[in-house]
Design a protein around this motif. Structure first.
Motif, PDB file in Angstrom:
ATOM      1  N   UNK A 112     -62.095  27.095 -36.274  1.00 16.29           N
ATOM      2  CA  UNK A 112     -60.750  26.570 -35.986  1.00 16.29           C
ATOM      3  C   UNK A 112     -59.738  27.714 -35.959  1.00 16.29           C
ATOM      4  N   UNK A 113     -59.934  28.654 -36.912  1.00 14.31           N
ATOM      5  CA  UNK A 113     -59.001  29.786 -36.990  1.00 14.31           C
ATOM      6  C   UNK A 113     -59.120  30.673 -35.757  1.00 14.31           C
ATOM      7  N   UNK A 114     -60.374  30.979 -35.396  1.00 19.33           N
ATOM      8  CA  UNK A 114     -60.596  31.892 -34.267  1.00 19.33           C
ATOM      9  C   UNK A 114     -60.132  31.284 -32.952  1.00 19.33           C
ATOM     10  N   UNK A 115     -60.373  30.027 -32.818  1.00 19.38           N
ATOM     11  CA  UNK A 115     -60.001  29.389 -31.558  1.00 19.38           C
ATOM     12  C   UNK A 115     -58.563  28.867 -31.585  1.00 19.38           C
ATOM     13  N   UNK A 116     -57.916  29.139 -32.692  1.00 18.93           N
ATOM     14  CA  UNK A 116     -56.501  28.723 -32.849  1.00 18.93           C
ATOM     15  C   UNK A 116     -56.334  27.231 -32.557  1.00 18.93           C
ATOM     16  N   UNK A 117     -57.259  26.449 -33.084  1.00 22.99           N
ATOM     17  CA  UNK A 117     -57.204  25.004 -32.829  1.00 22.99           C
ATOM     18  C   UNK A 117     -56.089  24.329 -33.622  1.00 22.99           C
TER      19      UNK A 117
END
Lengths: 224, 838
Positions: A133-138
């Motif tokens: 979630x963090x990496x994909x800025x969800x």
């Protein structure tokens, strides 16, 4: 989906090359669409495998060193890759993306009707999910096509149930599906005998789960 | 059209005999005539059998043409096609006030219009209006009392009957009102005629008996008219939304009073109440234990809910609730009888109305029962027919709601604390504390609401004796209120509220009148007394229309909630037993105490309850004697009196049928389970110890076990341990269970809860589901003829049951009687589309 009368073509992009086992593909058959794509072959169907139950499957094939180059090429021009796969306009194209390769998610999300992120309740899932979630800025917003779906649901196992409850509590309702796949030993046994779950045991609950999932996907994609 | 008919005829002849073709073609013509749907014109067996279900018989029977003729005449003149359902408003705003205003406004406008020409001649407009009203009433009185001979009365009533039959076919509420007005007119003319022309005071016995019957008829007439008014326009209130800001939601205390019920009965209620979806910090559940039992206390501590006991037990349930009021401080009080398991959405569905109306003090929901009451169990009609309570909770309470007169029914309701405390808490002066509390709230100007959605379910009375005991308490309590706090007197109520309350109370005085109706024909047959002193033909032209109009109107109004002729059976069973308590309560209203209805009992084997049925068996014997006298009289009396004998014998036969039904209910059917099974159809997963998972369906459940429909035979075996995965709201729960029985694809399993949390999860996945009780009963349109046939069947069953008990050698006689009835019943018309049950 095939049983419900929809034309389906499945493509494996995962380097494990495992999906072929579900289609009953002989282990000796090592070729796949990756080499053909890299070699600019004309038709992807030349690399397709027809399963006993009538499904069209495109295995990745053994790629080894060339895998990163393949991903780079898809990432640089995903539309060209999808065009090359040439699925029928009215049919479904199902792509099995590798779980460790988030770059493909970014490349394809704009071009798909539905992106299902499959998770299973076990101790590693929570940190991985947070990382994803963090990496994909969800947290800043989730594309409409993106949904989480739970696999291997086993409320009879306390750990599975607790983790499942935590994850469901953390995820917003609009990024999860009501559908889930129950943990069922029939699935593993069907794989071991290289049959589909339907062929292995008609009474298995997995069949009902898969039917429900197939209907839901078709409805969702027809609305998209 | 003609061309198509010819084509159909040719088609029929290609595959059928001439006779069969004629039958089918006749049915096609019926189809065209009655439903007028040429666009679907097609001749087939199904279409023919729709209009003439008699055609379903494989072979022609003797006298079949007579049956068809009767069916066709009935279709032409009496049959009413099913009305399309009227789309109800989805608005959450009650139309009660608007509707009343529009009616009063309309009357006001009409009065103004009518009095305009008179204005120059009158000083006061009010006086003019009153004069006009008086003129209207005088005109009505004139028409109602207009003397007519038999022919004129007969003609008038034929016209009325025609209007009623035509109007009956029209959908909507206004045709219903027209039917009520017609019935009112006909019945009032009948009563006027009875009072003025049919009592023979010159003969003391005739006069006295006639007066007694007349009193019963006047009572029935009042109940009929009050009932029309009460249910003239059911409100059908919708759910009101709660504010989206949870901080605005008020605190609620949930009270579960108990006295002597087993913990197994109370457990699901407590667990479901605790799991009601409401902000946790604003929801407090309390068990009010008048039995003061330690195991209950421990259970409450284990679940973390409040446990309240009081030093004494005065005023029974009302006192228990009032004591709890002093111990808690929630803004609202939700009350559930200890066997009424609430669904998880109970508060979210009900509380919204309190935000819309500051003066609202009560929201009541229906008492829904998942177990059969004695009528349903002993006559095997559970979930096939509306039960005894459905008329009240399905129609009457909705009707009351229109007049702001919804009653508090003691359970499944939410009360606002401030108004409740203002009226001194739950009323303690009578044994029906609930209705009396609502009356007090209304007197203080508060509003009440009724939401006709089953949001909780409980256990019905479990034996006929319990059922009668409960109804005796209700009857006594209502009579007490009528004496102590008469709704017709005192301040605070509007006329409609007075009428609704009075009707509810007067209804329970029906014991005496019902017994009078059951014995009235005997006055002539046994004693030779002319209790209706009039020629038989006059009785026919006055009484029959009164009965027919009342039945037609009630059939349309109440049909979905109580089928025709069933009311007589329900009332007959109770009549003898409520007569004494109501009479005592009217003269000594402070006598009598609260009796607790037993829950969670078993009936180990079938048995006939002689104690309960004795009064009815005595009535049956006396009636049979009257019947024998009647037969003798018919052959010995003067010719001009024979019609009177026939009328009395028909009446007596009807009474015997109803009494037979009442006796049939007295045979208690075996009930081995204390935990009742609820039929459902819920998808679940079964997981074996080897982690193989199977899809199955839960077909029934109880507090301790479930029934499963498996995908194939021999999937499970008795003694096997499994897990059942079930969906509970948005999550899934697995429950450990042991297979007890397997029969082909059906398995019965016993649940083995590891802890209270698991048990609660099961309760919430079953009893507590939001939709648990929706669509519970198929609400069928009323079919009076089918009801009559049923009631006659149950009457004969009653006699068979008595014969089996006291004179088994008579059984063949009753079996033959039943056989004869079955044959006779084949001549009765059958509703189109309904296959005849043989």
């Amino acid at each position: 989906m095939l049983r419900q009368g929809t034309k389906v073509r499945s493509i494996d992009v995962c380097s494990h090359n495992d999906l072929r086992l579900w289609y009953g593909m002989p282990l000796q058959q090592t070729g796949g669409w990756a080499q053909g794509f890299m070699d600019n072959a004309q038709d992807s169907l030349d690399f397709a495998f027809q399963s006993d139950f009538g499904a069209t499957f495109l295995p990745l094939g053994e790629v080894n060193e060339g895998y990163q180059a393949l991903l780079n090429r898809i990432e640089s021009d995903p539309v060209a890759w999808l065009e090359w796969l040439k699925h029928e306009p009215e049919g479904m194209l199902i792509i099995n993306l590798p779980s460790h390769c988030e770059r493909l998610y970014k490349a394809l999300i704009q071009h798909v009707d539905l992106h299902l992120c499959v998770w299973q309740a076990e101790p590693r899932v929570y940190p991985r999910l947070q990382q994803f979630i963090k990496r994909q800025q969800l947290n800043d917003g989730v594309p409409e096509a993106f949904l989480f779906i739970e696999n291997g649901v086993a409320p009879q196992l306390e750990l599975n149930r607790d983790i499942s409850n935590i994850i469901h509590h953390e995820l917003a309702d609009d990024v999860t599906t009501d559908i889930s796949i129950m943990r069922d030993q029939h699935i593993a046994e069907a794989l071991a005998t290289q049959q589909s779950c339907y062929e292995y045991s008609i009474a298995a609950s997995a069949n009902a789960d898969f039917t429900e999932l197939a209907s839901w996907i078709m409805k969702r994609c027809s609305n998209a | 059209m003609f061309k198509r008919l010819v084509e159909q005829w040719r088609e029929a002849r290609q595959s059928r005999s001439r006779l069969a073709s004629i039958r089918l073609f006749g049915a096609l013509i019926l189809d065209l005539v009655f439903i007028n749907r040429p666009h679907t014109l097609h001749l087939n067996d199904q279409g023919a059998a729709y209009w003439l279900p008699q055609l379903e018989q494989r072979q022609m029977r003797p006298l079949d043409p007579v049956r068809w003729l009767i069916q066709i005449v009935w279709l032409a003149f009496i049959y009413q096609p099913p009305r399309s359902s009227v789309t109800s408003s989805t608005s959450t705003t009650p139309k009660r006030i608007d509707w009343l205003r529009s009616i009063t406004g309309f009357i006001s406008r009409m009065l103004t219009l009518a009095t305009t020409p008179l204005r120059p001649f009158v000083r006061s407009e009010r006086r003019a209006n009153l004069s006009l009203l008086a003129l209207g009433l005088a005109t009505l009185a004139f028409v109602l009392t207009l003397p007519m001979d038999a022919a004129q009365q007969g003609l008038l009533l034929l016209i009325f009957w025609g209007i009623a039959l035509w109007v009956r076919k029209q959908a909507g509420q206004f045709p219903m009102i027209v039917m009520m007005l017609l019935s009112f007119f006909v019945s009032t003319r009948y009563i006027y005629w009875r009072i003025t022309e049919t009592i023979n005071w010159s003969h003391p016995l005739d006069g006295t008996l006639g007066f007694i019957l007349l009193s019963a008829e006047i009572y029935a007439w009042i109940i009929l008219l009050f009932g029309y008014m009460q249910t003239v326009w059911p409100l059908k209130r919708k759910i009101a939304q709660l504010p989206s800001d949870l901080d605005k939601w008020p605190s609620v205390d949930i009270y579960i009073p108990t006295y002597n019920e087993p913990l197994a009965v109370v457990k699901p209620t407590i667990m479901a109440a605790q799991a009601i979806e409401w902000p946790a910090e604003k929801l407090n559940v309390y068990l009010l234990d008048d039995g003061k039992r330690n195991d209950y206390k421990q259970f409450c501590e284990q679940l973390g809910i409040g446990y309240i006991v009081r030093p004494n037990s005065v005023h029974a349930k009302a006192g228990n609730l009032n004591h709890a009021l002093t111990q808690t401080n929630g803004e609202y009080i939700a009350i559930f009888d200890c066997d009424h398991v609430p669904t998880r959405g109970f508060l979210q569905m009900t509380m919204g109305w309190f935000f819309k109306d500051d003066k609202l003090a009560l929201v009541q929901t229906p008492h829904h029962f998942f177990s059969p009451d004695p009528f349903e169990r002993n006559l095997s009609i559970f979930r096939n027919r509306p039960n005894e309570g459905e008329l009240f909770y399905g129609l009457i309470q909705d009707g009351n709601d229109m007049w702001n007169a919804s009653f508090f029914c003691g359970s499944c309701a939410v009360l606002k604390r401030v108004p409740l405390e203002e009226v001194g808490g739950i009323a303690v002066e009578t044994v029906t504390e609930d209705a009396h509390t609502a009356l007090k709230l209304h007197r203080q100007g508060y509003q009440t609401a009724y939401l006709n959605i089953p949001l909780a379910a409980g256990l019905a009375t479990e034996s006929l004796a319990d059922h009668i005991g409960q109804r005796m308490r209700w009857a006594r309590g209502m009579a007490q209120i009528f004496r102590l706090d008469n709704p017709l007197l005192g301040k605070g109520l509007n006329w409609a509220q007075r009428l609704c309350y009075s009707n509810a109370m007067l209804y329970f005085l029906n014991g005496g009148p019902r017994l009078i109706f059951l014995t009235a024909p005997l006055a002539f047959l046994l004693l030779g007394s002319y209790i209706v002193y009039a020629p038989a033909v006059m009785i026919a032209v006055y009484a029959l229309p009164h009965i027919i109009h009342a039945n037609l109107t009630n059939s349309r109004k109440q049909g979905k909630y109580r089928h025709s002729f069933w009311a007589e059976m329900y009332e007959t069973v109770l009549a003898w037993y409520i007569l004494k308590p109501t009479t005592v309560a009217l003269f000594a209203p402070h006598k009598g105490k609260f009796n607790v209805t037993s829950k969670g009992q078993r009936v180990d084997k079938n048995y006939f309850n002689w104690q309960i049925s004795t009064p009815y068996i005595v009535l049956v014997l006396v009636s049979l004697l009257g019947f024998i006298f009647g037969v003798y009289k018919f052959f010995t009396i003067e010719d001009d009196q024979q019609l009177t004998v026939i009328i009395n014998m028909v009446w007596l036969t009807y009474n015997l049928i109803i009494l037979g039904g009442a006796v049939a209910v007295a045979e208690e059917a075996r009930q081995q389970r204390t935990a009742h099974r609820v039929a459902v159809d819920i998808p679940i997963h079964i997981v074996t110890n080897s982690e193989h998972s199977f899809s199955a369906r839960m077909v029934d459940f109880s507090a301790q076990g479930v029934g499963l429909l498996l995908p194939s035979n021999q999937l499970l075996h008795p003694g096997q341990s499994i897990h059942i995965n079930i969906r509970q709201a948005t999550s899934r729960r697995a429950l450990r269970a042991e297979v007890i029985s397997c029969r082909e694809q059906v398995a019965g399993v016993e649940l083995k809860f590891a802890n209270a949390e698991e048990e609660q999860a099961f309760v919430m996945a079953t009893f507590g589901r939001l939709d648990a009780w929706l669509g519970w009963r198929p609400h069928q349109e009323e079919q009076p003829l089918a009801s009559l046939r049923e009631v006659i069947g149950y009457g004969l069953t009653g006699y068979q049951r008595i014969a089996a008990q006291i004179a088994p050698y008579l059984l063949p006689f009753f079996k033959h009687l039943n056989w004869i009835w079955q044959r006779l019943a084949t001549f009765l018309p059958i509703y189109p589309g309904k296959a005849k049950k043989s």
